[in-house]
Write a protein that holds these residues in place. Structure first.
Motif, PDB file in Angstrom:
ATOM      1  N   LYS A   1      17.668  54.421  35.673  1.00 13.57           N
ATOM      2  CA  LYS A   1      17.846  54.291  37.113  1.00 13.57           C
ATOM      3  C   LYS A   1      17.929  51.738  37.106  1.00 13.57           C
ATOM      4  CE  LYS A   1      16.204  58.484  38.830  1.00 13.57           C
ATOM      5  NZ  LYS A   1      15.224  59.414  38.594  1.00 13.57           N
TER       6      LYS A   1
ATOM      7  N   ARG B   1      17.305  52.139  44.802  1.00 17.17           N
ATOM      8  CA  ARG B   1      16.721  53.168  44.217  1.00 17.17           C
ATOM      9  C   ARG B   1      16.637  53.612  45.897  1.00 17.17           C
ATOM     10  NH1 ARG B   1      10.173  52.790  42.690  1.00 17.17           N
ATOM     11  NH2 ARG B   1       9.584  55.227  43.168  1.00 17.17           N
ATOM     12  N   TYR B   2      16.453  52.910  46.583  1.00 15.17           N
ATOM     13  CA  TYR B   2      15.620  54.080  48.160  1.00 15.17           C
ATOM     14  C   TYR B   2      17.118  53.544  49.013  1.00 15.17           C
ATOM     15  CZ  TYR B   2      11.163  53.010  46.430  1.00 15.17           C
ATOM     16  OH  TYR B   2      10.121  53.359  45.955  1.00 15.17           O
TER      17      TYR B   2
ATOM     18  N   ASP C   1      14.149  58.691  47.564  1.00 17.75           N
ATOM     19  CA  ASP C   1      13.880  57.505  46.663  1.00 17.75           C
ATOM     20  C   ASP C   1      14.253  58.936  45.705  1.00 17.75           C
ATOM     21  OD1 ASP C   1      12.874  56.746  45.202  1.00 17.75           O
ATOM     22  OD2 ASP C   1      10.346  56.492  46.005  1.00 17.75           O
TER      23      ASP C   1
ATOM     24  N   GLY D   1      13.424  57.972  42.734  1.00 13.74           N
ATOM     25  CA  GLY D   1      11.958  57.779  41.880  1.00 13.74           C
ATOM     26  C   GLY D   1      11.233  58.799  41.297  1.00 13.74           C
TER      27      GLY D   1
ATOM     28  N   SER E   1      10.310  49.675  39.749  1.00 11.63           N
ATOM     29  CA  SER E   1       9.233  50.863  39.739  1.00 11.63           C
ATOM     30  C   SER E   1       8.265  50.008  39.244  1.00 11.63           C
ATOM     31  CB  SER E   1       9.194  52.453  38.899  1.00 11.63           C
ATOM     32  OG  SER E   1       7.635  53.086  39.135  1.00 11.63           O
ATOM     33  N   THR E   2       6.591  50.077  39.202  1.00 13.07           N
ATOM     34  CA  THR E   2       5.903  48.905  38.730  1.00 13.07           C
ATOM     35  C   THR E   2       5.594  50.186  37.875  1.00 13.07           C
ATOM     36  OG1 THR E   2       4.246  50.345  40.810  1.00 13.07           O
ATOM     37  CG2 THR E   2       4.884  48.128  40.635  1.00 13.07           C
ATOM     38  N   LYS E   3       5.871  51.192  37.529  1.00  9.47           N
ATOM     39  CA  LYS E   3       5.437  52.297  36.395  1.00  9.47           C
ATOM     40  C   LYS E   3       6.072  51.373  34.867  1.00  9.47           C
ATOM     41  CE  LYS E   3       4.056  55.781  39.663  1.00  9.47           C
ATOM     42  NZ  LYS E   3       3.776  55.435  40.675  1.00  9.47           N
TER      43      LYS E   3
ATOM     44  N   THR F   1       9.136  52.827  35.148  1.00 10.56           N
ATOM     45  CA  THR F   1       9.898  54.225  33.807  1.00 10.56           C
ATOM     46  C   THR F   1      10.225  55.445  35.626  1.00 10.56           C
ATOM     47  OG1 THR F   1      10.198  56.202  32.837  1.00 10.56           O
ATOM     48  CG2 THR F   1       7.838  55.208  33.667  1.00 10.56           C
ATOM     49  N   LEU F   2      11.527  55.820  35.742  1.00 14.29           N
ATOM     50  CA  LEU F   2      11.530  56.560  36.522  1.00 14.29           C
ATOM     51  C   LEU F   2      11.872  57.309  36.629  1.00 14.29           C
ATOM     52  CD1 LEU F   2      12.532  54.028  39.324  1.00 14.29           C
ATOM     53  CD2 LEU F   2      10.659  55.287  39.557  1.00 14.29           C
TER      54      LEU F   2
END
Length: 362
Positions: A256, A261-262, A278, A280, A357-359, A361-362
């Motif tokens: 992704k 994403r949205y 999403d 996500g 994403s702030t992570k 990873t999705l």
């Protein structure tokens, strides 16, 4: 599923020494023109894992001992690392002079991890400068790029790394998924970068019409062919199509990287449908739509919620669906059109090539 670039080292990343073809000293080390710029753009913008392969003839023999191999090899790896280019794996075949060893290209012994693992070999590439590299791609059932002047089998023939990057960037996000059980036999072909073309053969006319909305208004190419146990009822066909379609989206979107994403709302006559999506990685469905009729065409209205719930399970996405209106046909068609528009927005590729994403990873 991950896509991979299996890259031969000599003649592709570095120039193969022209006299003895042995990179056995730092003095012979010369990088292929444009390789740093090309690979930098590939690794930053696209969705490929990099794997280096070398079966440098003579490695470990008296004429070319290992101590002459490693200084140049390590220098190569460090130079790429300095430019932010790292290989997930370095595969070195030490079986020379055993030319028939299962690990020797074009045989696939070195790549069993990728053959039997969760990898998308059909959309992966072998990049090399020898016929054996292209044969390796054929044996892997992957695509191939030949760095040189002439090869009739390779997907692309070039001597320019920027052309390789542009070719990979232009690749559509396409997948084919099959699902076969005692209840259904399903084949789905999905191209996220299509133009709205669709072929639908589910055995349910209204269901075909709804799937067509996804293709047309989502601007995706979609082919859905089903042999289902409709003599029992519609449940298995609708559910399994949704599960397979969700799996196709999950695979086509890959990591992704760089997508919106949205996606979000659609009026249709007296109806209003709102669909938020999403991609996500967390499946969830919010459903606020009631139907007064038991059937629309051959479709039980209770199956619409089940379709979207099944899709979220395998696509690993969040869906929030609301619809209001009087005409049941209009209401469900508005939902499918809004769903398609939401997908069209969410799958759009941006100029920001990071994971959205702030992570990280999705």
């Amino acid at each position: 599923m991950k896509k991979v670039l299996f890259i031969d080292r000599d003649g592709t990343l570095v120039i193969e020494p022209p006299v003895d073809f042995q990179l056995d000293s730092l003095e012979k080390l010369e990088f292929y023109p444009g390789v740093f710029q090309g690979l930098s753009k590939i690794i930053n913008e696209l969705d490929y894992e990099l794997v280096m392969i070398t079966n440098q003839d003579g490695l470990g023999t008296d004429s070319f001992p290992e101590e002459t191999f490693w200084p140049a090899h390590n220098k190569i790896l460090q130079a790429f690392k300095n430019e932010g280019i790292e290989f997930s794996e370095i595969l070195i075949d030490k079986n020379f002079p055993e030319e028939n060893a299962p690990t020797r290209k074009p045989r696939t012994g070195l790549l069993n991890k990728y053959i039997y693992g969760n990898y998308d070999l059909a959309n992966s590439y072998v990049i090399g400068d020898r016929a054996t590299d292209i044969e390796l791609a054929t044996n892997l059932k992957s695509k191939s790029i030949f760095i040189g002047e002439n090869n009739e089998i390779a997907t692309l023939v070039t001597t320019n790394w920027n052309e390789i990057y542009l070719n990979l960037k232009a690749e559509p996000r396409k997948v084919q998924i099959t699902r076969k059980t005692k209840e259904t036999d399903i084949n789905i072909e999905l191209n996220l970068d299509g133009s709205g073309k669709g072929i639908f053969k589910t055995g349910l006319g209204f269901f075909d019409h709804m799937l067509e909305q996804i293709s047309k208004h989502g601007n995706i190419d979609l082919k859905v062919e089903v042999k289902g146990d409709l003599e029992i009822d519609e449940h298995h066909t609708v559910e399994d199509v949704a599960l397979t379609l969700g799996e196709a989206f999950l695979k086509a979107l890959g990591s992704k990287k760089g997508i919106e994403r949205y996606g979000f709302l659609l009026p249709m006559d007296e109806c209003l449908a709102q669909v938020g999506i999403d991609f996500g990685g967390r499946p969830w469905l919010v459903w606020e739509a009631d139907f007064k009729r038991e059937m629309v065409g051959e479709m039980p209205t209770e199956m619409f919620m089940h379709f979207f719930k099944s899709f979220t399970d395998t696509a690993k996405c969040n869906l929030n669906i609301k619809a209001e209106g009087e005409n049941e046909h209009h209401k469900i068609e508005a939902i499918f059109k809004a769903f398609a528009k939401a997908i069209k927005m969410a799958k759009t590729q941006t100029d920001n090539y990071s994971i959205p994403s702030t992570k990280g990873t999705l």
